[in-house]
Design an enzyme around this catalytic site. Structure first.
Site, PDB file in Angstrom:
ATOM      1  N   VAL A 142       0.855  -1.189   0.000  1.00 54.80           N
ATOM      2  CA  VAL A 142       0.000   0.000   0.000  1.00 54.80           C
ATOM      3  C   VAL A 142       0.892   1.240   0.000  1.00 54.80           C
ATOM      4  CG1 VAL A 142      -1.732   1.270   1.333  1.00 54.80           C
ATOM      5  CG2 VAL A 142      -1.763  -1.250   1.295  1.00 54.80           C
ATOM      6  N   CYS A 143       0.607   2.173  -0.887  1.00 51.70           N
ATOM      7  CA  CYS A 143       1.348   3.442  -0.941  1.00 51.70           C
ATOM      8  C   CYS A 143       1.245   4.135   0.416  1.00 51.70           C
ATOM      9  CB  CYS A 143       0.769   4.334  -2.030  1.00 51.70           C
ATOM     10  SG  CYS A 143       1.511   5.975  -2.077  1.00 51.70           S
ATOM     11  N   ILE A 144       2.376   4.339   1.068  1.00 47.33           N
ATOM     12  CA  ILE A 144       2.320   4.863   2.439  1.00 47.33           C
ATOM     13  C   ILE A 144       1.826   6.310   2.474  1.00 47.33           C
ATOM     14  CG2 ILE A 144       4.799   5.488   2.496  1.00 47.33           C
ATOM     15  CD1 ILE A 144       4.715   4.662   5.511  1.00 47.33           C
TER      16      ILE A 144
END
Lengths: 85, 129, 119
Positions: free
Chosen positions: B76-78
């Protein structure tokens, strides 16, 4: 040669203007609604997404495909370009 | 072949998850490998642990987790995740929130992990919202 | 290294997709990718000068754009007919090359990856 994934009707318009004429297209999601008004050849449509929406591909120029055929097309082409608006 | 996939849409707002899951399952059936699945834009909501699937509908979270059990990395894109409230225990502590919200089997990673997965793969396929 | 094209097709501000895509493009360049960006259709609204994201507490998209060359992202293009159709004077800093749809087709066909499906 590129493969174009078209996710809706506006995406289809944007894609048509910017694809090379021989490039294949896959219609999926709401993109299958384009199946009745296609120009040109080498167009595929994800059959399950058409069925879900009550769309018949029988009269369409688009060739019905399943996910295995979808994968096979991505193997043959690069880049894979997604079009949605 | 090696694939990197990206999921751009939220659950119940797009078919992004259904497309990505079915495509990933077909890849594994055909003995391709998946370098990473990257959840970007509203796709980060796929990783919310607090989701409850309505009766009679497919449990998407469980399906993602099954993919992970086959060794597929769910990233997941932080930056996109934390601003939308998808946080793991480390981020919960860092920002002093009451609870974390990242589902099991998902990890929060930087955009560099998207680019390196693209660099390491033969194909990059994006599933739009 | 890979040739990566980022496509921006939506206006800025109503959502954060454009800003997120620019961040990904910068990271692509940091990882030595050969990065270019194409603005098409309503994406060209992002090329207006005099934007003020701070008025609604957002980053100013045009300021992010002007930072791109410092990340060595300098292959920036816009769809000429999308710009003309909106009667738009686009920013001159950074420099944006105008492409016909035929030139865009070639730009796309010569990439390893294309990033940025938006909705």
């Amino acid at each position: 040669m590129s493969l174009h994934l078209v996710f809706n009707t506006a995406g289809y318009e944007a894609c048509l203007k910017r694809k090379l004429s021989d490039d294949p297209i896959i219609l999926l999601g709401d993109g299958v609604y384009c199946a009745t008004q296609l120009e040109g050849g080498n167009i595929h449509a994800l059959e399950i997404d058409a069925q879900v929406r009550g769309m018949s591909l029988a009269q369409s120029k688009a060739k019905p495909i399943d996910y295995d055929a979808f994968v096979a097309l991505t193997e043959l082409h690069s880049p894979v370009v997604s079009w949605a608006e | 072949m090696k694939y990197t996939l990206a999921i751009h849409g939220a659950p119940y707002a797009s078919q992004s998850a259904q497309h990505g899951l079915a495509f990933a399952e077909a890849l594994l059936r055909q003995e391709h490998s998946i370098e990473r699945i990257f959840f970007f834009h509203e796709g980060v909501y796929q990783a919310l642990s607090t989701r409850v699937t309505p009766q009679g509908e497919e449990d998407l979270l469980a399906k993602w987790q099954t993919l992970s059990n086959h060794g597929v990395e769910l990233a997941v894109c932080i930056a996109g995740g934390i601003k939308r409230g998808v946080i793991n225990e480390d981020e919960r502590k860092r920002y002093e929130k009451n609870s974390n919200s990242l589902a099991e089997h998902f990890t929060l990673v930087g955009l560099g992990q998207l680019i390196s997965a693209i660099n390491n793969a033969d194909r990059y396929v994006e599933f739009s919202a | 290294m890979k040739r990566m094209l980022f496509i921006i097709s939506q206006p800025p501000y109503a959502n954060s997709h454009n800003a997120e895509l620019l961040e990904a493009a910068m990271v692509g360049a940091v990882f030595d990718g050969e990065v270019s960006i194409l603005f098409r259709d309503d994406g060209v609204w992002g090329l207006m000068p005099n934007q003020h994201g701070e008025l609604i507490g957002q980053k100013t998209f045009s300021k992010m754009l002007s930072a791109l060359p410092t990340y060595e992202v300098d292959q920036l293009f816009a769809c000429a007919s999308s710009v003309e159709g909106r009667d738009l004077s686009i920013t001159t800093s950074p420099e944006i090359g105008l492409l016909t749809t035929e030139q865009q087709a070639i730009l796309i066909a010569t990439q390893d990856v294309v990033i940025g499906a938006q909705r």
